[in-house]
Design a protein around this motif. Structure first.
Motif, PDB file in Angstrom:
ATOM      1  N   SER A  13      94.418  67.214 -51.326  1.00  0.00           N
ATOM      2  CA  SER A  13      94.625  67.344 -49.889  1.00  0.00           C
ATOM      3  C   SER A  13      95.608  68.472 -49.584  1.00  0.00           C
ATOM      4  CB  SER A  13      95.135  66.025 -49.322  1.00  0.00           C
ATOM      5  OG  SER A  13      95.494  66.163 -47.983  1.00  0.00           O
ATOM      6  N   GLU A  44      93.863  71.727 -50.021  1.00  0.00           N
ATOM      7  CA  GLU A  44      92.993  72.015 -48.883  1.00  0.00           C
ATOM      8  C   GLU A  44      93.812  72.521 -47.698  1.00  0.00           C
ATOM      9  OE1 GLU A  44      89.460  70.003 -46.213  1.00  0.00           O
ATOM     10  OE2 GLU A  44      90.534  68.788 -47.666  1.00  0.00           O
ATOM     11  N   SER A  45      94.997  71.947 -47.496  1.00  0.00           N
ATOM     12  CA  SER A  45      95.853  72.417 -46.404  1.00  0.00           C
ATOM     13  C   SER A  45      96.373  73.834 -46.660  1.00  0.00           C
ATOM     14  CB  SER A  45      97.023  71.462 -46.189  1.00  0.00           C
ATOM     15  OG  SER A  45      97.945  71.545 -47.256  1.00  0.00           O
TER      16      SER A  45
END
Length: 138
Positions: free
Chosen positions: A120, A123-124
């Motif tokens: 995550s 992805e950020s």
């Protein structure tokens, strides 16, 4: 002009062969050096990777490797990194090298939640493709 005799007589002519003993000694020393240093060239932190069937990837570029140990500690290449610093550091690296591949090496005993958290964060940071490193079935 000097018309003296040569220092070599018919019985003691110079040897026409090359002495290869020093060459063999040097090659054996180099072989031992390479045998000792080759295991040190492994990339990243030592983790027990999960087994999976997948073809080997051919890469021309040195990838960015994020390692997650079983205790949840995170490493970027071989250096430990705080999870809060992971996304900004990777974002800065990707600005320098836009096509830099990113791989995650997660220990087989790493909680899935920790791997999902790292993915995550990647992805950020703008990473859309992440490779998961595994070992072939034994």
């Amino acid at each position: 002009m000097w018309a003296g005799q040569s220092k070599w007589s018919k019985d003691s002519e110079p040897m026409g062969e090359i002495n290869v003993t020093p060459l063999v000694d040097v090659m054996l020393v180099l072989l031992i050096i390479f045998m000792v240093t080759a295991p040190l060239l492994t990339q990243g932190v030592n983790v027990d990777l999960p087994d999976a069937e997948s073809p080997a990837m051919q890469q021309n570029v040195e990838p960015l490797v994020v390692t997650i140990r079983a205790d949840g500690a995170i490493f970027m290449q071989k250096l430990p990194i705080d999870i809060k610093q992971l996304a900004p550091r990777i974002k800065a690296m990707r600005e320098q090298k836009p096509g830099l591949p990113v791989f995650i090496r997660g220990d087989a005993k790493t909680p899935y939640g920790r791997v999902a958290e790292v993915m995550s964060l990647l992805e950020s940071a703008g990473i859309r493709k992440v490779g998961l490193v595994t070992e072939p079935h034994r």
